[in-house]
Design a protein around this motif. Structure first.
Motif, PDB file in Angstrom:
ATOM      1  N   LEU A   1       0.715  -1.042  -0.068  1.00  0.00           N
ATOM      2  CA  LEU A   1       0.003  -0.071  -0.065  1.00  0.00           C
ATOM      3  C   LEU A   1       0.854   1.064   0.138  1.00  0.00           C
ATOM      4  CD1 LEU A   1      -2.622  -0.919   2.740  1.00  0.00           C
ATOM      5  CD2 LEU A   1      -3.195  -0.884   0.433  1.00  0.00           C
ATOM      6  N   PRO A   2       0.428   2.441  -0.655  1.00  0.00           N
ATOM      7  CA  PRO A   2       1.189   3.353  -0.557  1.00  0.00           C
ATOM      8  C   PRO A   2       1.261   4.123   0.744  1.00  0.00           C
ATOM      9  CG  PRO A   2      -0.698   3.992  -1.483  1.00  0.00           C
ATOM     10  CD  PRO A   2      -0.867   2.553  -1.510  1.00  0.00           C
ATOM     11  N   SER A   3       0.310   4.122   1.590  1.00  0.00           N
ATOM     12  CA  SER A   3       0.353   4.483   3.071  1.00  0.00           C
ATOM     13  C   SER A   3      -0.690   3.875   3.702  1.00  0.00           C
ATOM     14  CB  SER A   3       0.122   5.890   2.812  1.00  0.00           C
ATOM     15  OG  SER A   3      -1.271   6.192   2.154  1.00  0.00           O
ATOM     16  N   PRO A   4      -0.685   3.831   5.118  1.00  0.00           N
ATOM     17  CA  PRO A   4      -1.602   2.934   6.029  1.00  0.00           C
ATOM     18  C   PRO A   4      -2.877   3.835   5.940  1.00  0.00           C
ATOM     19  CG  PRO A   4       0.232   3.658   7.176  1.00  0.00           C
ATOM     20  CD  PRO A   4       0.404   4.195   5.952  1.00  0.00           C
ATOM     21  N   VAL A   5      -4.098   2.978   6.139  1.00  0.00           N
ATOM     22  CA  VAL A   5      -5.316   3.742   6.226  1.00  0.00           C
ATOM     23  C   VAL A   5      -5.433   4.649   7.704  1.00  0.00           C
ATOM     24  CG1 VAL A   5      -7.971   3.019   6.686  1.00  0.00           C
ATOM     25  CG2 VAL A   5      -6.452   1.693   5.077  1.00  0.00           C
ATOM     26  N   SER A   6      -6.083   5.815   7.506  1.00  0.00           N
ATOM     27  CA  SER A   6      -6.181   6.557   8.461  1.00  0.00           C
ATOM     28  C   SER A   6      -6.948   6.022   9.741  1.00  0.00           C
ATOM     29  CB  SER A   6      -7.112   7.941   8.247  1.00  0.00           C
ATOM     30  OG  SER A   6      -7.457   8.639   9.220  1.00  0.00           O
ATOM     31  N   ASN A   7      -6.853   6.374  10.849  1.00  0.00           N
ATOM     32  CA  ASN A   7      -7.513   5.734  11.939  1.00  0.00           C
ATOM     33  C   ASN A   7      -8.640   6.476  12.247  1.00  0.00           C
ATOM     34  OD1 ASN A   7      -5.660   3.916  12.635  1.00  0.00           O
ATOM     35  ND2 ASN A   7      -4.392   5.288  13.759  1.00  0.00           N
ATOM     36  N   ALA A   8      -8.984   7.486  11.452  1.00  0.00           N
ATOM     37  CA  ALA A   8     -10.301   8.342  11.728  1.00  0.00           C
ATOM     38  C   ALA A   8     -11.578   7.460  11.274  1.00  0.00           C
ATOM     39  CB  ALA A   8     -10.010   9.512  10.578  1.00  0.00           C
ATOM     40  N   GLU A   9     -12.630   7.607  12.290  1.00  0.00           N
ATOM     41  CA  GLU A   9     -13.731   6.949  12.089  1.00  0.00           C
ATOM     42  C   GLU A   9     -14.362   6.979  10.574  1.00  0.00           C
ATOM     43  OE1 GLU A   9     -18.397   7.100  14.186  1.00  0.00           O
ATOM     44  OE2 GLU A   9     -16.594   8.332  14.757  1.00  0.00           O
ATOM     45  N   ASP A  10     -14.119   8.171   9.960  1.00  0.00           N
ATOM     46  CA  ASP A  10     -14.921   8.079   8.525  1.00  0.00           C
ATOM     47  C   ASP A  10     -13.955   7.651   7.528  1.00  0.00           C
ATOM     48  OD1 ASP A  10     -12.971  10.257   8.863  1.00  0.00           O
ATOM     49  OD2 ASP A  10     -14.527  11.907   8.220  1.00  0.00           O
ATOM     50  N   ALA A  11     -12.701   7.364   7.851  1.00  0.00           N
ATOM     51  CA  ALA A  11     -11.761   6.796   6.885  1.00  0.00           C
ATOM     52  C   ALA A  11     -12.345   5.728   5.890  1.00  0.00           C
ATOM     53  CB  ALA A  11     -10.450   6.262   7.466  1.00  0.00           C
ATOM     54  N   ALA A  12     -11.942   5.782   4.572  1.00  0.00           N
ATOM     55  CA  ALA A  12     -12.519   4.952   3.524  1.00  0.00           C
ATOM     56  C   ALA A  12     -11.860   3.569   3.770  1.00  0.00           C
ATOM     57  CB  ALA A  12     -12.411   5.690   2.294  1.00  0.00           C
ATOM     58  N   ILE A  13     -12.373   2.501   4.002  1.00  0.00           N
ATOM     59  CA  ILE A  13     -11.841   1.284   4.148  1.00  0.00           C
ATOM     60  C   ILE A  13     -11.642   0.625   2.529  1.00  0.00           C
ATOM     61  CG2 ILE A  13     -11.847  -1.353   5.154  1.00  0.00           C
ATOM     62  CD1 ILE A  13     -11.653   1.176   7.263  1.00  0.00           C
ATOM     63  N   PRO A  14     -10.724   0.103   2.371  1.00  0.00           N
ATOM     64  CA  PRO A  14     -10.480  -0.471   0.932  1.00  0.00           C
ATOM     65  C   PRO A  14     -11.348  -1.556   0.605  1.00  0.00           C
ATOM     66  CG  PRO A  14      -8.175   0.131   1.804  1.00  0.00           C
ATOM     67  CD  PRO A  14      -9.033   0.271   2.825  1.00  0.00           C
ATOM     68  N   PRO A  15     -11.796  -1.909  -0.625  1.00  0.00           N
ATOM     69  CA  PRO A  15     -12.734  -3.166  -0.797  1.00  0.00           C
ATOM     70  C   PRO A  15     -11.929  -4.349  -0.299  1.00  0.00           C
ATOM     71  CG  PRO A  15     -12.823  -1.621  -2.461  1.00  0.00           C
ATOM     72  CD  PRO A  15     -11.838  -0.972  -1.426  1.00  0.00           C
ATOM     73  N   ARG A  16     -10.711  -4.582  -0.432  1.00  0.00           N
ATOM     74  CA  ARG A  16      -9.969  -5.882  -0.297  1.00  0.00           C
ATOM     75  C   ARG A  16      -9.956  -6.082   1.289  1.00  0.00           C
ATOM     76  NH1 ARG A  16      -4.986  -6.606  -4.202  1.00  0.00           N
ATOM     77  NH2 ARG A  16      -4.997  -4.257  -4.278  1.00  0.00           N
ATOM     78  N   PHE A  17      -9.887  -4.726   2.086  1.00  0.00           N
ATOM     79  CA  PHE A  17     -10.008  -5.020   3.569  1.00  0.00           C
ATOM     80  C   PHE A  17     -11.366  -5.663   4.106  1.00  0.00           C
ATOM     81  CE2 PHE A  17      -6.490  -2.904   5.911  1.00  0.00           C
ATOM     82  CZ  PHE A  17      -5.561  -2.765   4.639  1.00  0.00           C
ATOM     83  N   LEU A  18     -12.404  -4.990   3.248  1.00  0.00           N
ATOM     84  CA  LEU A  18     -13.554  -5.551   3.563  1.00  0.00           C
ATOM     85  C   LEU A  18     -13.891  -6.997   3.236  1.00  0.00           C
ATOM     86  CD1 LEU A  18     -15.843  -2.242   2.232  1.00  0.00           C
ATOM     87  CD2 LEU A  18     -15.130  -2.915   4.678  1.00  0.00           C
ATOM     88  N   GLN A  19     -13.584  -7.222   2.132  1.00  0.00           N
ATOM     89  CA  GLN A  19     -13.630  -8.771   1.630  1.00  0.00           C
ATOM     90  C   GLN A  19     -12.815  -9.570   2.673  1.00  0.00           C
ATOM     91  OE1 GLN A  19     -15.240 -10.267  -0.860  1.00  0.00           O
ATOM     92  NE2 GLN A  19     -14.411 -12.275  -0.510  1.00  0.00           N
ATOM     93  N   GLY A  20     -11.704  -9.197   3.107  1.00  0.00           N
ATOM     94  CA  GLY A  20     -10.917 -10.095   4.146  1.00  0.00           C
ATOM     95  C   GLY A  20     -11.637 -10.209   5.381  1.00  0.00           C
ATOM     96  N   LEU A  21     -12.207  -9.197   5.819  1.00  0.00           N
ATOM     97  CA  LEU A  21     -12.789  -9.281   7.064  1.00  0.00           C
ATOM     98  C   LEU A  21     -14.199 -10.194   6.922  1.00  0.00           C
ATOM     99  CD1 LEU A  21     -12.742  -5.308   7.986  1.00  0.00           C
ATOM    100  CD2 LEU A  21     -11.529  -7.362   9.181  1.00  0.00           C
ATOM    101  N   GLU A  22     -14.800 -10.094   5.680  1.00  0.00           N
ATOM    102  CA  GLU A  22     -16.128 -10.848   5.562  1.00  0.00           C
ATOM    103  C   GLU A  22     -15.585 -12.277   5.515  1.00  0.00           C
ATOM    104  OE1 GLU A  22     -19.622 -11.155   2.284  1.00  0.00           O
ATOM    105  OE2 GLU A  22     -18.357  -9.282   2.342  1.00  0.00           O
ATOM    106  N   CYS A  23     -14.338 -12.644   4.968  1.00  0.00           N
ATOM    107  CA  CYS A  23     -14.362 -14.326   4.676  1.00  0.00           C
ATOM    108  C   CYS A  23     -13.326 -14.738   5.839  1.00  0.00           C
ATOM    109  CB  CYS A  23     -13.665 -14.298   3.240  1.00  0.00           C
ATOM    110  SG  CYS A  23     -12.132 -13.778   3.077  1.00  0.00           S
TER     111      CYS A  23
END
Length: 488
Positions: free
Chosen positions: A298-320
């Motif tokens: 990744l070019p940089s880490p995801v922000s820790n802010a509540e409204d940060a956009a979560i990359p789709p592949r992260f969501l897929q990983g959490l779901e499976c």
């Protein structure tokens, strides 16, 4: 119970490795003697692990190649580790190691590559490589007088040592390590430069080792922090614990970042059930993104802010994500099993709330299957009752030991020497739990005490009607039940 150590046998396969491993368990008498002495883990624990590593051929600095994500906490560290591993897998990290504890059915579950437990053949191969190297090397007697020739680390230390050997030999690109107990003096804490460190929710547990207050426990957990290594924790922390973690981070030359519950995760289906898992999933996002950025995925880490956009592949990983024995629902015939190996105040309250949400409107008979052999079982039962009553009324309550079979034997991977055989044989804990349940619920439930998990399972089968069964209190109970399922 004296277990054979099959060093002279021509065949040294998986069962021989498990017998040798079981011989490294501390027996109940030794554990109680240490407790009564007031002795707690100290820095020698780390020095010993460094020395054991040298004895099998490694300088601990070499383990930095494993790009470790190090996770501790009281509640949810295993689930967080599983979420992290699944997210990393979405980014095609070639080989991802995962070291967790305890196991459910097989010791191989503790050492995984790309989500799968290593094979029994590989376990045996690497196990005896470590064993033989320890047999054929010595330590400097003035520094380690207790590490005499032929001596071995204890059960958990040996498995930790084995995990490093496996992951190094298999060429793992990133490894997720769940701390065993605490952090400061835990055998996993010989890692010098992890990519990220994370601390899940804190609570009171393992007080003999970690201390009696949340500050003492936080001090121990914060011991995994390393200089300039990004450190993360969840916002849902007791204030005193959070302040101690911040202090520990400053001492170690890093900054602790609090991770909010990400808005993008609210309402999303996670691979591990339970409303509380969103907290662990959010921490996993922060840890995974830091690791992936450090490895240039990744070019940089995801922000820790509540409204940060979560990359789709992260969501897929959490779901499976898959993680057995945690808020798991299994349907077998007319019986629905609600299974969670919760064994701390915080985790059992969360699991009980989850079960209540699942079945409070069901008309099926409800059964509780419970055991906790070593912690304050009566207190945990009270925590469970406070979260299920009055919305759930159990029709039948079964208190069992963790013995697998009605013959009185354990599955070989589940042999435990750290509980009192006399207490188990006399069903002392189970009888005490039955008495405690009466004080909590009167005589509204029919109470049973069984000497084995197989006997408890047979009792439920004999009811012969649709039932909901809540299994909780111990991961050892859950693992034993899964073994019984496999042999039906």
């Amino acid at each position: 119970m004296k277990l054979p150590v099959p060093l002279k046998m021509a065949t040294r396969g998986y069962q021989e490795a498990i017998a040798a491993l079981n011989s490294l368990q501390s027996n109940y008498a030794n554990i109680m003697a240490i407790r009564e002495s007031g002795d707690r883990k100290n820095r020698m624990n780390i020095w010993e692990m460094q020395e054991w590593s040298r004895r099998i051929g490694y300088n601990v600095s070499e383990f930095d190649k494993l790009n470790v994500v190090h996770i501790t906490g009281t509640k949810g560290k295993g689930s967080t580790a599983a979420f992290v591993t699944s997210i990393l897998g979405q980014y095609k990290v070639p080989k991802i190691g995962l070291y967790t504890s305890p196991h459910l059915k097989s010791v191989t579950e503790r050492i995984r590559i790309n989500g799968n437990p290593i094979s029994e053949d590989k376990f045996a191969k690497y196990f005896f490589e470590v064993w033989d190297r320890l047999e054929n090397t010595e330590s400097e007697v003035t520094r380690f007088p207790h590490m005499v020739p032929g001596s071995k680390p204890g059960y958990f230390k040996y498995l930790t040592l084995l995990s490093f050997h496996v992951f190094m030999q298999e060429g793992c690109d990133c490894c997720v390590y769940e701390v065993g107990v605490g952090g400061e003096f835990d055998s996993t804490n010989i890692i010098e430069r992890p990519l990220a460190c994370g601390i899940t929710q804190l609570g009171i547990d393992h007080t003999f080792i970690l201390g009696d207050t949340i500050e003492e426990i936080a001090w121990n957990k914060g011991g995994i922090f390393k200089k300039q290594t990004p450190a993360f924790t969840v916002k849902e922390q007791p204030l005193e614990g959070l302040r101690m973690l911040e202090k520990r981070a400053e001492e170690r030359g890093t900054k602790l970042e609090e991770v909010s519950i990400y808005r993008d995760l609210r309402g999303k289906k996670l691979g591990i059930s339970g409303d509380f898992q969103i907290i662990n999933a959010s921490l996993a996002v922060a840890l995974s993104s830091q690791a992936l950025a450090s490895m240039y995925f990744l070019p940089s880490p995801v922000s820790n802010a509540e409204d940060a956009a979560i990359p789709p592949r992260f969501l897929q990983g959490l779901e499976c994500t898959q993680w057995e024995g945690r808020c798991q629902i299994l349907v077998k015939g007319s019986t629905t099993w609600f299974i969670d190996g919760a064994h701390t105040k915080e985790s059992i309250e969360a699991a009980s709330s989850w079960f209540t949400q699942q079945v409070s409107n069901s008309q099926k008979k409800k059964i509780l299957l419970f055991n906790q052999q070593s912690r304050d079982a009566n207190a945990l039962l009270s925590n469970l009752y406070s979260k299920t009553n009055p919305r759930v009324q159990f029709d039948e309550v079964i208190f069992t030991t963790n013995v697998t079979w009605t013959s009185g034997s354990y599955s070989s991977d589940l042999v435990s020497m750290n509980t009192s055989k006399e207490q188990v044989d006399n069903l002392e804990v189970q009888k005490s739990l039955a008495e405690k349940w009466i004080t909590l619920d009167g005589k509204r439930s029919k109470i049973h005490v069984t000497s084995s998990i197989e006997a408890a399972h047979e009792l439920i089968k004999q009811l012969g009607e649709p039932v909901n069964v809540f299994v909780t209190g111990s991961l050892h109970l859950v693992g034993g039940l899964f073994v019984v399922f496999d042999n039906m």
